[in-house]
Design an enzyme around this catalytic site. Structure first.
Site, short mmCIF file in Angstrom:
data_model
loop_
_atom_site.label_atom_id
_atom_site.label_comp_id
_atom_site.label_asym_id
_atom_site.label_seq_id
_atom_site.Cartn_x
_atom_site.Cartn_y
_atom_site.Cartn_z
N LYS A 10 0.82 -1.22 0.00
CA LYS A 10 0.00 0.00 0.00
C LYS A 10 0.87 1.28 0.00
O LYS A 10 2.07 1.23 0.30
CB LYS A 10 -0.94 -0.04 1.21
CG LYS A 10 -1.98 -1.17 1.15
CD LYS A 10 -2.96 -1.08 2.33
CE LYS A 10 -4.03 -2.16 2.25
NZ LYS A 10 -5.04 -2.01 3.34
N TYR A 51 -12.43 -1.55 -3.94
CA TYR A 51 -12.95 -1.78 -2.58
C TYR A 51 -14.48 -1.69 -2.52
O TYR A 51 -15.03 -1.39 -1.47
CB TYR A 51 -12.33 -0.78 -1.61
CG TYR A 51 -10.96 -1.19 -1.09
CD1 TYR A 51 -10.79 -2.33 -0.30
CD2 TYR A 51 -9.83 -0.43 -1.38
CE1 TYR A 51 -9.54 -2.69 0.19
CE2 TYR A 51 -8.57 -0.80 -0.89
CZ TYR A 51 -8.44 -1.93 -0.11
OH TYR A 51 -7.21 -2.29 0.37
N PHE A 102 -15.46 3.86 6.86
CA PHE A 102 -14.09 4.22 6.49
C PHE A 102 -13.86 4.21 4.97
O PHE A 102 -12.74 4.43 4.51
CB PHE A 102 -13.08 3.30 7.18
CG PHE A 102 -13.27 1.82 6.94
CD1 PHE A 102 -12.83 1.20 5.78
CD2 PHE A 102 -13.90 1.02 7.90
CE1 PHE A 102 -12.99 -0.15 5.56
CE2 PHE A 102 -14.08 -0.35 7.68
CZ PHE A 102 -13.62 -0.93 6.52
N ARG A 139 -2.25 -14.10 4.27
CA ARG A 139 -2.96 -13.33 5.30
C ARG A 139 -2.28 -13.51 6.66
O ARG A 139 -2.22 -12.58 7.48
CB ARG A 139 -4.45 -13.69 5.34
CG ARG A 139 -5.20 -13.14 4.12
CD ARG A 139 -6.70 -13.10 4.34
NE ARG A 139 -7.07 -12.21 5.41
CZ ARG A 139 -7.48 -10.94 5.26
NH1 ARG A 139 -7.56 -10.40 4.06
NH2 ARG A 139 -7.82 -10.23 6.30
N THR A 179 -5.72 -6.92 10.68
CA THR A 179 -6.00 -5.63 10.03
C THR A 179 -5.44 -4.46 10.84
O THR A 179 -4.85 -3.54 10.28
CB THR A 179 -7.53 -5.46 9.86
OG1 THR A 179 -8.04 -6.61 9.18
CG2 THR A 179 -7.86 -4.21 9.07
N ARG A 225 2.28 -6.35 9.16
CA ARG A 225 1.53 -5.23 9.73
C ARG A 225 2.05 -4.84 11.11
O ARG A 225 2.07 -3.65 11.46
CB ARG A 225 0.04 -5.56 9.75
CG ARG A 225 -0.59 -5.43 8.36
CD ARG A 225 -1.96 -6.04 8.28
NE ARG A 225 -2.69 -5.60 7.08
CZ ARG A 225 -3.86 -6.10 6.71
NH1 ARG A 225 -4.44 -7.04 7.43
NH2 ARG A 225 -4.47 -5.66 5.62
N ASN A 281 -2.12 0.20 6.89
CA ASN A 281 -1.57 -1.05 7.42
C ASN A 281 -0.69 -1.79 6.42
O ASN A 281 -0.52 -3.00 6.49
CB ASN A 281 -2.71 -1.94 7.94
CG ASN A 281 -3.76 -2.22 6.88
OD1 ASN A 281 -3.57 -1.90 5.71
ND2 ASN A 281 -4.86 -2.82 7.30
N HIS A 308 -2.19 -5.52 1.56
CA HIS A 308 -3.52 -6.09 1.32
C HIS A 308 -3.37 -7.54 0.90
O HIS A 308 -2.39 -7.92 0.26
CB HIS A 308 -4.22 -5.33 0.17
CG HIS A 308 -5.44 -6.05 -0.37
ND1 HIS A 308 -6.68 -5.90 0.20
CD2 HIS A 308 -5.59 -6.96 -1.38
CE1 HIS A 308 -7.55 -6.68 -0.46
NE2 HIS A 308 -6.91 -7.32 -1.42
N GLU A 323 -9.99 -9.86 -7.77
CA GLU A 323 -8.93 -8.88 -7.54
C GLU A 323 -7.75 -9.06 -8.49
O GLU A 323 -7.17 -8.08 -8.96
CB GLU A 323 -8.47 -8.96 -6.08
CG GLU A 323 -9.55 -8.47 -5.12
CD GLU A 323 -9.15 -8.60 -3.66
OE1 GLU A 323 -9.99 -8.29 -2.80
OE2 GLU A 323 -8.01 -9.01 -3.37
P1 IDP Z 1 -8.16 -6.60 5.58
O1 IDP Z 1 -7.30 -5.68 4.73
O2 IDP Z 1 -7.40 -7.11 6.77
O3 IDP Z 1 -8.82 -7.69 4.77
P2 IDP Z 1 -10.77 -5.28 5.63
O4 IDP Z 1 -11.74 -5.39 6.75
O5 IDP Z 1 -11.07 -6.03 4.37
O6 IDP Z 1 -9.32 -5.68 6.20
O7 IDP Z 1 -10.62 -3.73 5.31
C1 IDP Z 1 -9.97 -3.30 4.14
C2 IDP Z 1 -9.04 -2.18 4.48
O8 IDP Z 1 -9.81 -1.08 4.97
C3 IDP Z 1 -8.05 -2.47 5.63
O9 IDP Z 1 -6.90 -3.17 5.21
C4 IDP Z 1 -7.72 -1.07 6.10
O10 IDP Z 1 -6.79 -0.42 5.23
C5 IDP Z 1 -9.09 -0.38 5.98
N1 IDP Z 1 -9.84 -0.48 7.24
C6 IDP Z 1 -10.42 -1.58 7.78
N2 IDP Z 1 -11.04 -1.29 8.95
C7 IDP Z 1 -10.85 0.03 9.14
C8 IDP Z 1 -11.26 0.94 10.19
O11 IDP Z 1 -11.92 0.57 11.16
N3 IDP Z 1 -10.86 2.24 10.04
C9 IDP Z 1 -10.13 2.68 8.96
N4 IDP Z 1 -9.74 1.86 7.97
C10 IDP Z 1 -10.09 0.55 8.06
MG MG Z 2 -10.25 -7.55 3.25
#
Ligand code: IDP
Ligand code: MG
Length: 140
Positions: free
Chosen positions: A9, A49, A57, A85, A91, A102, A112, A115, A126
């Site tokens: 990212k 997304y 968010f 993962r 996350t 992370r 973070n 992805h 994707e």
């Molecule tokens: P993941 O990347 O671990 O699969 P997801 O829930 O799919 O997590 O969320 C996608 C992306 O959205 C996350 O990697 C992060 O960059 C962002 N994100 C997820 N939850 C939050 C939040 O609570 N606040 C701000 N950004 C978030």
């Molecule tokens: Mg995800």
């Protein structure tokens, strides 16, 4: 044999962490079969997304993901979706296990660093969003 989409990212690319993250992928024995750098527009980030469009968010996330260059990769191997993962970590970097990307490099729950696809179905969508079959080695 599975494939998954990985993204380094903007927060990680801007801190010169591409090499360190690629090294962690290779050291974990995960095979890279495609890789390129690009910069998403806001619209392209929103499309990628799309499943998160109702989340609070979403606007901030898509601003962040279109804020600078990213590196997209296709990873291949047995159980690679879950293996990648696990190497990424939770996350929220504050909750990620020691030794994960992370935990090491994530700034906060949004920035973070990496992805990874979360299922075979999302991996298929994707990967095809970023790569044609000709860009993935060993596709034919
Ligand atoms: P993941 O990347 O671990 O699969 P997801 O829930 O799919 O997590 O969320 C996608 C992306 O959205 C996350 O990697 C992060 O960059 C962002 N994100 C997820 N939850 C939050 C939040 O609570 N606040 C701000 N950004 C978030
Ligand atoms: Mg995800």
């Amino acid at each position: 044999m599975e494939r998954t989409l990985a993204i380094i990212k903007p927060d990680a690319v801007s801190r010169n962490l591409i090499g360190k993250i690629v090294a962690m992928i290779e050291e974990a024995g995960i095979k890279i079969v495609a890789m390129k750098m690009l910069k998403l527009t806001k619209e392209e980030a929103e499309c990628f997304y799309y499943v998160h469009r109702e989340k609070p968010f979403f606007d901030s996330l898509t601003d962040f993901m279109s804020s600078g260059p990213i590196v997209v990769l296709v990873l291949e191997g047995e159980e690679v979706i879950s293996r990648w993962r696990k190497l990424m970590g939770a996350t929220d970097p504050a909750k990620a296990e020691d030794g994960t990307i992370r935990k090491l490099y994530g700034i906060d729950v949004e920035k973070n660093s990496v992805h990874g696809s979360d299922s075979p179905e999302s991996a298929k969508y994707e990967i095809s969003y970023f790569f044609s079959s000709l860009e993935i080695v060993g596709s034919c």
